[in-house]
Design an enzyme around this catalytic site. Structure first.
Site, short mmCIF file in Angstrom:
data_model
loop_
_atom_site.label_atom_id
_atom_site.label_comp_id
_atom_site.label_asym_id
_atom_site.label_seq_id
_atom_site.Cartn_x
_atom_site.Cartn_y
_atom_site.Cartn_z
N GLU A 131 2.23 6.40 -7.17
CA GLU A 131 1.28 7.36 -7.73
C GLU A 131 1.80 8.79 -7.61
OE1 GLU A 131 -2.43 6.68 -5.77
OE2 GLU A 131 -2.67 4.70 -6.67
N TYR A 183 0.83 -1.21 0.00
CA TYR A 183 0.00 0.00 0.00
C TYR A 183 0.87 1.27 0.00
CZ TYR A 183 -4.20 2.76 0.72
OH TYR A 183 -5.22 3.65 0.57
#
Length: 80
Positions: A13, A6
C-alpha cells in the site's frame, strides 16, 4: 501466513501510494482551488503525502494491535 502477509500488504500500500504520487501531481484531477463557493481548498497530492506520513509510523502499532486481536481470537477458538 498472517505474520508475513500483513507487513507485505502494508508495504504494498505504501509503495503504491509512493509510486502514484508523480501521477497524482501531474493529473491534478482531484484538486479544488480557492475561490469557490465554500472558500475551501483541497489537493489530493498533499492529502496522499499526509496519509503516508501517518501510515508509515503508525504501521508498527497497527501490526502489534492485529497480533493481539489474532491471539485473542485464536485463544477463544481453543476454549470452545
Amino acid at each position: 501466513m498472517f505474520l508475513v502477509m500483513y507487513p507485505v500488504g502494508i508495504n504494498s500500500e505504501v509503495g503504491s501510494i509512493y509510486i502514484a504520487l508523480q501521477f497524482i501531481k501531474a493529473w491534478e484531477k482531484y484538486r479544488i482551488r480557492m475561490p469557490n463557493k465554500w472558500n475551501y481548498s483541497f489537493d489530493y497530492f498533499y492529502a496522499s503525502i499526509l496519509v503516508l506520513l501517518v501510515y508509515v509510523p503508525g504501521s508498527p502499532h497497527m501490526y502489534t494491535y492485529m497480533l493481539g486481536q489474532r491471539k485473542k481470537a485464536l485463544a477463544k477458538s481453543k476454549i470452545a
